[in-house]
Design a protein around this motif. Structure first.
Motif, PDB file in Angstrom:
ATOM      1  N   UNK A 202      33.903  17.530  61.078  1.00 12.35           N
ATOM      2  CA  UNK A 202      32.888  17.518  60.031  1.00 12.35           C
ATOM      3  C   UNK A 202      32.839  16.171  59.328  1.00 12.35           C
ATOM      4  N   UNK A 203      32.014  16.095  58.311  1.00 11.28           N
ATOM      5  CA  UNK A 203      31.853  14.854  57.554  1.00 11.28           C
ATOM      6  C   UNK A 203      32.227  15.090  56.092  1.00 11.28           C
ATOM      7  N   UNK A 204      32.190  14.021  55.319  1.00 10.88           N
ATOM      8  CA  UNK A 204      32.107  14.117  53.862  1.00 10.88           C
ATOM      9  C   UNK A 204      30.712  13.649  53.468  1.00 10.88           C
ATOM     10  N   UNK A 205      30.023  14.478  52.699  1.00 11.72           N
ATOM     11  CA  UNK A 205      28.689  14.138  52.202  1.00 11.72           C
ATOM     12  C   UNK A 205      28.760  14.071  50.682  1.00 11.72           C
ATOM     13  N   UNK A 206      28.505  12.878  50.149  1.00  9.43           N
ATOM     14  CA  UNK A 206      28.539  12.652  48.707  1.00  9.43           C
ATOM     15  C   UNK A 206      27.116  12.396  48.243  1.00  9.43           C
ATOM     16  N   UNK A 207      26.629  13.243  47.357  1.00  9.04           N
ATOM     17  CA  UNK A 207      25.254  13.127  46.898  1.00  9.04           C
ATOM     18  C   UNK A 207      25.098  12.085  45.795  1.00  9.04           C
ATOM     19  N   UNK A 208      23.893  11.942  45.272  1.00 11.11           N
ATOM     20  CA  UNK A 208      23.565  10.868  44.328  1.00 11.11           C
ATOM     21  C   UNK A 208      24.321  10.993  43.004  1.00 11.11           C
ATOM     22  N   UNK A 209      24.547   9.832  42.376  1.00 11.19           N
ATOM     23  CA  UNK A 209      25.037   9.750  40.995  1.00 11.19           C
ATOM     24  C   UNK A 209      26.425  10.363  40.811  1.00 11.19           C
ATOM     25  N   UNK A 222      36.485  20.450  58.776  1.00 11.30           N
ATOM     26  CA  UNK A 222      36.995  20.777  60.103  1.00 11.30           C
ATOM     27  C   UNK A 222      35.843  20.952  61.082  1.00 11.30           C
ATOM     28  N   UNK A 223      34.881  21.793  60.721  1.00 13.67           N
ATOM     29  CA  UNK A 223      33.658  21.977  61.507  1.00 13.67           C
ATOM     30  C   UNK A 223      32.436  21.669  60.649  1.00 13.67           C
ATOM     31  N   UNK A 224      32.336  22.331  59.498  1.00 16.75           N
ATOM     32  CA  UNK A 224      31.276  22.013  58.550  1.00 16.75           C
ATOM     33  C   UNK A 224      31.681  20.807  57.701  1.00 16.75           C
ATOM     34  N   UNK A 225      30.780  20.397  56.802  1.00 19.84           N
ATOM     35  CA  UNK A 225      31.022  19.218  55.968  1.00 19.84           C
ATOM     36  C   UNK A 225      31.741  19.574  54.675  1.00 19.84           C
ATOM     37  N   UNK A 226      32.478  18.619  54.146  1.00 14.44           N
ATOM     38  CA  UNK A 226      32.925  18.635  52.758  1.00 14.44           C
ATOM     39  C   UNK A 226      31.808  18.023  51.924  1.00 14.44           C
ATOM     40  N   UNK A 236      40.948  10.166  38.625  1.00 10.99           N
ATOM     41  CA  UNK A 236      41.912   9.570  39.543  1.00 10.99           C
ATOM     42  C   UNK A 236      42.822  10.625  40.179  1.00 10.99           C
ATOM     43  N   UNK A 237      43.297  10.332  41.371  1.00 12.42           N
ATOM     44  CA  UNK A 237      44.377  11.065  42.026  1.00 12.42           C
ATOM     45  C   UNK A 237      44.080  12.562  42.176  1.00 12.42           C
ATOM     46  N   UNK A 238      42.895  12.847  42.655  1.00 16.53           N
ATOM     47  CA  UNK A 238      42.501  14.227  42.965  1.00 16.53           C
ATOM     48  C   UNK A 238      42.538  14.409  44.474  1.00 16.53           C
ATOM     49  N   UNK A 239      43.025  15.560  44.913  1.00 16.10           N
ATOM     50  CA  UNK A 239      43.036  15.905  46.334  1.00 16.10           C
ATOM     51  C   UNK A 239      41.999  17.004  46.580  1.00 16.10           C
ATOM     52  N   UNK A 240      41.025  16.720  47.447  1.00 15.57           N
ATOM     53  CA  UNK A 240      39.992  17.687  47.808  1.00 15.57           C
ATOM     54  C   UNK A 240      40.101  17.960  49.300  1.00 15.57           C
ATOM     55  N   UNK A 241      40.421  19.204  49.648  1.00 12.71           N
ATOM     56  CA  UNK A 241      40.668  19.575  51.024  1.00 12.71           C
ATOM     57  C   UNK A 241      39.402  19.715  51.847  1.00 12.71           C
ATOM     58  N   UNK A 242      39.583  19.952  53.138  1.00 12.25           N
ATOM     59  CA  UNK A 242      38.448  20.015  54.056  1.00 12.25           C
ATOM     60  C   UNK A 242      37.554  21.221  53.773  1.00 12.25           C
ATOM     61  N   UNK A 243      36.254  20.998  53.960  1.00 11.58           N
ATOM     62  CA  UNK A 243      35.222  22.029  53.798  1.00 11.58           C
ATOM     63  C   UNK A 243      35.022  22.493  52.364  1.00 11.58           C
ATOM     64  N   UNK A 244      35.602  21.802  51.410  1.00  9.80           N
ATOM     65  CA  UNK A 244      35.342  22.137  50.006  1.00  9.80           C
ATOM     66  C   UNK A 244      33.906  21.757  49.655  1.00  9.80           C
TER      67      UNK A 244
END
Length: 330
Positions: A202-209, A222-226, A236-244
């Motif tokens: 999957x990818x990471x998709x970060x939207x505007x702003x 893993x399969x879909x996007x985060x 700072x120092x945040x952990x964001x797991x896959x598919x969140x």
């Protein structure tokens, strides 16, 4: 840093003022350090007495808090703290891209980089990259293949963007952050007593702003996007797991960990060091206090907390035993 007159500030921000509109102002300062060329603010009514001793040239204040006429320059606002933020943006605008690409950069084939993009020293850009107008990429940053970056973005030094990630417009990413690393996905092979890695496609998709603080990690799906929704702010120092998935306008403070496949709604506020397990849903408009441990889905908007406040260990141990048995009695 540029200066503004009181009149100009209020015209730009559509605010009312009283006093000398021609006074020239250079900066904002705390109320106890302000001087005649600076602006200060009072964010709560309980601090109103401080306005009598400040040397500030202008004070941002809610006019309902003034019980008598005072011979000072004021900017009137129903939300002084928000107005402080807007004025601070005027005095400290985001830097503009200068269109210079440092000669030490490495740029791959088939890249579409706007001519006004600025790229710092030592940055490596892989092939098939798109970077929009007026974006600034700091030094020693790594951008993987097929990444798309929008306009007016600001990446500080030493950011890593893995392949195939999508980043919208007006996104700020601070130093040391990693976008798109592999999620923590493994299957257990009990027969051979080993872990088998699951490729994360999957990818990471970060939207505007969106703004992302330093040394934060957002894993690819893993399969879909985060997915990080529009207007999200991450400390700072945040952990964001896959598919969140994090909904629009949600704010998350530092050292929070979010396990994979959790969905967080819109307009949530999550305090520091919150622990959120995977595969749950948190609805819109939820507030989680610092240190909260979330072990299941939250279906109703509201304020949630967990844990106990700090106390001497011997007292905590006794209270923990009482707390454990409290609901066992019927």
């Amino acid at each position: 840093m540029c200066g503004y007159s009181l009149h100009d500030i209020c015209k730009i921000l559509s605010l009312d003022f009283v006093g000398d509109g021609n006074i020239k102002l250079k900066c904002l300062l705390p109320i106890d350090r302000a001087y005649e060329k600076s602006i200060t603010f009072v964010s709560e009514k309980k601090h109103i007495k401080k306005i009598f001793n400040t040397k500030a040239g202008v004070i941002i204040i809610n006019p309902k808090w003034l019980i008598k006429k005072i011979d000072k320059n004021f900017i009137y606002s129903d939300d002084p703290y928000l107005t402080f933020a807007r004025v601070q943006q005027l005095f400290n605008p985001q830097p503009e891209a200068n269109g210079i690409i440092h000669p030490s950069c490495t740029i791959g084939e088939n890249c579409k980089i706007d001519k006004k993009t600025q790229i710092g020293a030592g940055t490596v850009i892989a092939k098939d990259i798109k970077i929009g107008k007026n974006s600034i990429i700091g030094s020693n940053t790594s951008i993987g293949e097929r990444v798309s970056i929008g306009k007016n973005c600001l990446f500080y030094d030493n950011v890593a963007i893995y392949h195939n990630c999508v980043i919208g417009d007006n996104v700020i990413i601070h130093a040391g952050t990693v976008i798109g690393a592999d999620g923590f996905g493994y299957a257990r092979d009990k027969k051979n007593n080993q872990w088998v890695k699951i490729p994360q496609v999957g990818r990471v998709v970060i939207n505007n702003n969106v703004e992302i603080g330093s040394n934060t990690t957002i894993d690819r799906g893993a399969l879909d996007d985060t997915i990080i929704g529009a207007g999200v702010i991450l400390d700072n120092q945040i952990q964001i797991g896959h598919n969140v998935v994090i909904g629009e306008q949600t704010a998350i403070a530092g050292c929070t960990g979010i396990a994979g496949s959790t969905i967080i709604g819109k307009n949530c506020a999550i305090g520091g060091a919150v622990e959120i397990v995977g595969h749950i849903n948190i609805t819109d408009n939820v507030i989680l206090y610092a240190g909260c441990r979330v072990t299941g889905s939250i279906k109703k908007a509201g304020i949630y907390n967990s844990g106990t406040l700090h106390q001497p260990h011997n007292i905590w141990a006794r209270n923990a035993i009482k707390f454990k048995t409290f609901w066992s009695h019927k």
